[in-house]
Enzyme design. Structure first.
Site, mmCIF file in Angstrom:
data_model
loop_
_atom_site.group_PDB
_atom_site.id
_atom_site.type_symbol
_atom_site.label_atom_id
_atom_site.label_comp_id
_atom_site.label_asym_id
_atom_site.label_seq_id
_atom_site.Cartn_x
_atom_site.Cartn_y
_atom_site.Cartn_z
ATOM 1 N N HIS A 1 5.574 6.338 -0.850
ATOM 2 C CA HIS A 1 6.506 4.896 -1.022
ATOM 3 C C HIS A 1 5.686 4.020 -0.836
ATOM 4 C CE1 HIS A 1 5.972 6.074 3.340
ATOM 5 N NE2 HIS A 1 5.757 4.856 3.339
ATOM 6 N N HIS B 1 0.871 -1.235 0.061
ATOM 7 C CA HIS B 1 -0.085 -0.020 0.085
ATOM 8 C C HIS B 1 0.828 1.221 0.075
ATOM 9 C CE1 HIS B 1 0.817 -0.651 4.448
ATOM 10 N NE2 HIS B 1 0.741 0.892 4.371
#
Length: 307
Positions: free
Chosen positions: A253, A130
């Site tokens: 990220h 995620h």
């Protein structure tokens, strides 16, 4: 930069009915022996039904979680909340990420820093990855529905289209408490600036409920329990209309592994120099945003995507 912890048109109701209603075996396995690969993909909502493990203990017991300590204590009436984008890597992408983790392990072999993959569970099941769009925050029971309605409305009115992202670097960063270190793929800024725009909507919606922003150094915190209903409506309008000129593209990220021990500065440099060419070819598509409140996950489609 600190790191936070963290058919398609079928509805959840349709999905639960299909799971609970047995069908004749001949429909699932016809006499023509149709190959498994010809079956349609699982509805996106399927993964959400099994996104949370059964709670074993409400106390902080690191032995149940690979040595991790609970960042937010369990308190009755508090609902852990997280806003994020979810990615299930394909078979080929999973193989490339596994190779990347093996290279990280190679760089850490001398110091014996033990890393744990985020690609699969202890039982070998594939796990979703995620991009966080909020910190792990807490909502009170009476705030859950109001936050969800506010955020869903903001996404609907935002005109943010589905978008793709690609990786551009590998780094090691800590969480806010510096109790864990994560090995993350940094992401290129998408063409429509979708990540920054979604982050702004998430930060502003959560600010209405006295929750801290993700990545922002400071932000005005608005108390949702103070003032009249009319005041709350005026504050909600700020979620829709306000824009944030700050570019946080360098912060976004995807974590692929973690460790309880911090690598040395030299090891971090070696990790950052790993060639990620294979992973940088990924074209990761996002067409919805997820809001997890407790164990309940809500999928919010981006503009132009039928939910």
């Amino acid at each position: 930069m600190a790191l936070v912890q963290y058919s398609d048109s079928e509805s959840e109701e349709d999905l639960s009915q299909s799971l609970s209603s047995p069908r004749p075996a001949k429909r699932l396995c016809p006499s023509t022996a149709t190959p498994v690969s010809s079956l349609p993909p699982l509805p996106k909502a399927f993964h959400d039904l099994y996104a949370s493990n059964t709670r074993i203990s409400v106390k902080d017991d690191p032995s149940l979680h690979g040595g991790r300590k609970r960042a937010i204590p369990h308190v009755e009436g508090n609902w852990p909340t997280h806003v994020y984008l979810e990615w299930y890597p394909s078979k080929e992408e999973l193989a490339a990420l596994s190779n990347l983790i093996a290279q990280i392990e190679g760089k850490l072999r001398r110091s014996k820093v033990e890393i744990k993959s985020l690609l699969r569970s202890d039982l070998g099941a594939q796990l979703p990855l995620h991009i966080s769009l909020s910190r792990p925050v807490i909502l009170r029971t009476e705030q859950r529905q109001s936050f969800l309605e506010t955020f869903q409305s903001a996404i609907k009115d935002s005109n943010i289209l589905a978008f793709n992202v690609a990786a551009e670097g590998l780094h090691c960063v800590s969480n806010y408490e510096k109790t864990r270190w994560f090995y993350v793929l940094r992401l290129k800024k998408p063409g429509n600036d979708g990540l920054n725009r979604l982050l702004g909507l998430s930060n502003r919606a959560l600010a209405l409920f006295s929750q801290p922003p993700l990545y922002e150094a400071s932000s005005p915190i608005l108390n949702a329990d103070a003032g009249s209903r009319g005041s709350m409506q005026r504050e909600r309008s700020k979620v829709h209309g306000q824009t944030d000129p700050t570019d946080y593209s360098h912060c976004f990220h995807i974590s692929v592994a973690w460790s309880l021990t911090e690598p040395s500065p030299d090891e971090k440099d070696h990790i950052a120099n790993i060639d990620i060419q294979e992973s940088s070819d990924f074209d990761i598509h996002f067409d919805c945003i997820k809001a997890k409140i407790g164990n309940n996950i809500t999928n919010i489609p981006l503009h132009g995507v039928i939910g």
